[in-house]
Design an enzyme around this catalytic site. Sequence first.
Site, PDB file in Angstrom:
ATOM      1  N   TYR A 105      -3.547  11.073   0.703  1.00 13.78           N
ATOM      2  CA  TYR A 105      -3.988  10.841  -0.677  1.00 13.78           C
ATOM      3  C   TYR A 105      -3.893  12.123  -1.498  1.00 13.78           C
ATOM      4  CZ  TYR A 105      -5.576   6.117   0.201  1.00 13.78           C
ATOM      5  OH  TYR A 105      -5.612   4.776   0.485  1.00 13.78           O
ATOM      6  N   HIS A 118      -4.493  -7.813   0.027  1.00 13.40           N
ATOM      7  CA  HIS A 118      -3.860  -6.510   0.130  1.00 13.40           C
ATOM      8  C   HIS A 118      -3.126  -6.314   1.452  1.00 13.40           C
ATOM      9  CE1 HIS A 118      -3.282  -2.356  -1.015  1.00 13.40           C
ATOM     10  NE2 HIS A 118      -3.772  -1.947   0.144  1.00 13.40           N
ATOM     11  N   ASP A 140       0.850  -1.181   0.000  1.00 12.73           N
ATOM     12  CA  ASP A 140       0.000   0.000   0.000  1.00 12.73           C
ATOM     13  C   ASP A 140       0.897   1.245   0.000  1.00 12.73           C
ATOM     14  OD1 ASP A 140      -3.131   0.521   0.425  1.00 12.73           O
ATOM     15  OD2 ASP A 140      -2.055   2.049   1.539  1.00 12.73           O
TER      16      ASP A 140
END
Length: 464
Positions: A383, A440, A226
């Site tokens: 982000y 993930h 990630d």
Amino acid sequence: MWLEIFLASVLGYVIYWFVSKDKEETLPLEDGWWGPGVRPTAREDESIRPFKVETSDEQINDLHQRIEKARLTPPLEDSRFHYGFNSNYLKKVISYWRNEFDWKKQVEILNRYPHFKTRIEGLDIHFIHVKPPQLPSGRTPKPLLMVHGWPGSFYEFYKIIPFLTDPKNHGLSDDHVFEVICPSIPGYGFSEASSKKGFNSVATARIFYKLMLRLGFQEFYIQGGDWGSLICTNMAQLVPSHVKGLHLNMALVLRNFYTLTLLLGRRFSGLFGYTERDVELMYPFKEKIFYSIMRESGYMHIQCTKPDTVGERWGRPGSADLLHPGVGGRNTAHRLLFVVPLHVALRVAFRFCFPRKFSLDDLLTNIMLYWTTGTITSSQRFYKENLGQGYLAQKHERMKVYVPTGFAAFPCELLHAPEKWVKFKYPKLISYSYMPRGGHFAALEEPQLMAQDIRKFVGLLERQ
């Protein structure tokens, strides 16, 4: 004449080879100040301080009161999770969270490993540092930095740490014994959030590099998935001489020729270097890539554009915290329907997608690390800082990585990255593994498999 043509051709090829040859660029190391106000003139305190996770009855009582006030919208019949988080299932989570989940017990588990804080570039940086309980005679442990992503935390690595630091007592050989450092990304959990705009993965990588130097490590291994994969990639681009090896379980490799072959790859897989396993994981393209990205990336778009909007809640603490469309005359596309802890829980839990490999206690512990520290908004800003400027806007996105690399391709990752793709970005790829299961959050889902692949990579690297 023919000799002249031959010599001219050779010369032309040599010139072309030198011009087109990849340059082993590095990112400028630079420096930063992310604390409030201007940088002080006094030298920064570089001490490393012990830290302990603590909680209070007041925090728990406040949480319980907010959970009890939750007002849920009934789901459509037979909708499962197709419209988002199913509120019937959420009721079960809420009930467990309120009545059975023992946060104080989880705090004891969190404190099983040594915690520390140190100040770097104006921010208090939290990390755990776990050393081997025992070492074979004459051996020194290998330093390994492991970096989490969103909405994860240092807690993701609690199950993998014993396989790395104490392998002999966990069914593995003691050929490779590590000491593990797991920091919290600034703005996540116990690491202080930046007070200034622009704090991105490169700044994080530089801070974590300084952390490793402060701990006395001039050379070390790094591992990430990630956001951790990007932060570790940036560290390898900043200080390649200090990174002995880079291990990833996710790779952002969208800038290469191979991604353009997706539409033709199933029919001409051999031509593009795709294996049968690659084809299984990527096709049918429409369902496994296009629809999947469209369905699962909505959170990413809003966090890249309006992280503070989705991160905050309306209403006064302890009063009318139940939010409903139209309350207070606010007409917005993103009306939050839950009290603060449920909003945090939904955003974290929805990304985790409830794999069967970890428990509600694991999930809620991770959620509580955001809730008790109040860091859901600052974590989401990462982000915007990294992706809000647009595609390939930052230099590191266009650079390759010339550090020995290992890659674990877990079958349930968000987007499968074939070996050809990874090798384009990481030319010194020496280990690529198709993992038999896992997704993930691999270190939490399949800690032993992940540990074995890290050990495999380090073994191959050290035999070179």
